[in-house]
Design an enzyme around this catalytic site. Structure first.
Site, PDB file in Angstrom:
ATOM      1  N   LYS A 291       0.822  -1.197   0.000  1.00 51.75           N
ATOM      2  CA  LYS A 291       0.000   0.000   0.000  1.00 51.75           C
ATOM      3  C   LYS A 291       0.872   1.269   0.000  1.00 51.75           C
ATOM      4  CE  LYS A 291      -3.990  -2.175   0.120  1.00 51.75           C
ATOM      5  NZ  LYS A 291      -3.705  -3.556   0.484  1.00 51.75           N
ATOM      6  N   ILE A 292       0.225   2.436   0.084  1.00 52.21           N
ATOM      7  CA  ILE A 292       0.934   3.703  -0.059  1.00 52.21           C
ATOM      8  C   ILE A 292       1.988   3.866   1.033  1.00 52.21           C
ATOM      9  CG2 ILE A 292       0.664   6.193  -0.384  1.00 52.21           C
ATOM     10  CD1 ILE A 292      -0.959   4.464  -2.360  1.00 52.21           C
TER      11      ILE A 292
END
Length: 385
Positions: free
Chosen positions: A188-189
């Protein structure tokens, strides 16, 4: 192999985790509340509840909203299975809303039509899980208006979307929903290795989720059913779970949060480069609403009918060249578990058409110019007329 996504760990991240390892607390210490406060501040939410995964966050969010047997949860069929499974954990039934082929998120028009029919049948949902696929926000104002009209709660599954903005406001601020869920999985980010968080503007929902993440146990004398025997006392006042985030995870997440906006900017630049370099190939490139900012967790292209090779052949060719493309996602309603519940191929045609064409290209903050050029060159070699 160039992966489709991966974490980026810095010396600062390592130092933050090591400092926590050498501290007095490995769990239930100061790092988790500090991480919660920092994320809540970053997105403008009043309350944040950190847990060990976004799946756990979805589960306790549904429980906090009162979802249970006899209730319905609706979500998109193009998502990871957790967006639907959270309903089943609560004993509730699941249904899906087909996607908009342009946005790839659930279709507002399809939702409205389904709600009108469900109202006639007396089967309105109690909870809608709106998935911000690839980091692209759903049309939350439209969903909120329908929620107000038909009386259901909205959970934003923003597992892909920390750092995104909807109409100029951070995703997670809770203006158009009851609860928002973030994921901190390594692809994820930002990451906390594993971990998730539920954010809300409502104190009652936050208190309920805090209780459920830790066995349903309280040490708050005001919440106990009888006077405590002493300062050591605790009471289990509900059936909860061990969904706590560790101090190590929170320390890593807190360090990574300092680079959230940088990571989103890098992803924006990489996506813009893909947009330009892949134009003219028989690929449908991802559409992004100019009014919003995508977090760009994924860069998903669709292989057009009539292309020199179909999605499956292109997948195999790129993997053979050391490019770790992937597919996000197999429609949930076609999974064996959900087929046993009565769903079948053909139920949600736009989702199935998307799945047949979708291919996720490598996109992560550490992707180098050379690696991206390798991906682009391989696609041109395979697809150029």
């Amino acid at each position: 192999m160039i992966p489709y996504g991966r974490q980026q760990i810095t010396d600062e991240d390592v130092a933050a985790v090591v400092a926590t390892l050498r501290s007095d607390f490995l769990t239930q210490g100061p790092q988790v509340p500090a991480f919660e406060a920092a994320v809540a501040h970053a997105v403008g939410a009043a309350h944040a509840v950190a847990v060990n995964s976004a799946t756990s966050a979805l589960h306790i969010a549904c429980l906090a909203l009162g979802l249970g047997p006899g209730d319905w949860l609706w979500t998109s069929p193009i998502t990871f299975v957790a967006s639907a499974n959270c309903a089943r954990y609560c004993g509730a039934a699941v249904d899906f809303v087909d996607i908009d082929p342009q946005t790839r998120n659930l279709s507002v028009q399809a939702l409205q039509a389904k709600l009108e029919e469900a109202e006639r049948l007396g089967r309105l949902p109690k909870v809608l899980v709106a998935v911000h696929l690839c980091g692209d926000p759903c049309d939350m104002q439209a969903l909120h208006a329908l929620a107000q009209r038909y009386g259901f709660a909205v959970v934003e599954d923003a597992s892909h979307a920390i750092g995104a903005q909807y109409r100029g406001q951070p995703v997670g601020n809770g203006r158009w929903s009851d609860i928002t869920v973030f994921s901190f999985h390594p692809v994820k980010i930002i990451t906390s290795a594993e971990g998730g968080m539920a954010l809300t503007q409502r104190a009652d929902l936050a208190e309920r989720m805090q209780l459920l993440r830790s066995h349903g146990i309280t040490r708050d004398a005001a919440a106990m059913t009888q006077s405590p025997d002493g300062p050591w006392a605790y009471e289990q006042i509900d059936l909860g779970f061990n969904y706590r985030m560790t101090e190590l995870q929170a320390a890593l997440g807190l360090s990574q949060l300092n680079r959230l906006h940088h990571y989103v900017q890098v992803r924006q630049q990489l996506a813009a480069r893909y947009d330009k370099a892949l134009a003219g190939l028989p690929l449908t490139l991802p559409w992004r609403d100019a009014r919003d900012q995508s977090a760009l967790h994924l860069y998903v292209v669709r292989v057009q009918p009539g292309a020199p090779m179909d999605r499956a052949a292109l997948f195999e060719r790129l993997r053979a060249r050391g490019i770790g493309v992937n597919v996000h996602y197999i429609p949930v309603h076609t999974q064996p578990y959900y087929r046993r519940l009565g769903f079948a191929p053909g139920d949600f045609p736009q989702a199935e058409r998307y799945y047949a064409e979708a291919l996720s290209l490598p996109l992560f903050a550490g992707l180098t110019d050379e690696q991206q050029a390798t991906v682009v060159a391989a696609l041109h070699e395979a697809l150029a007329a």
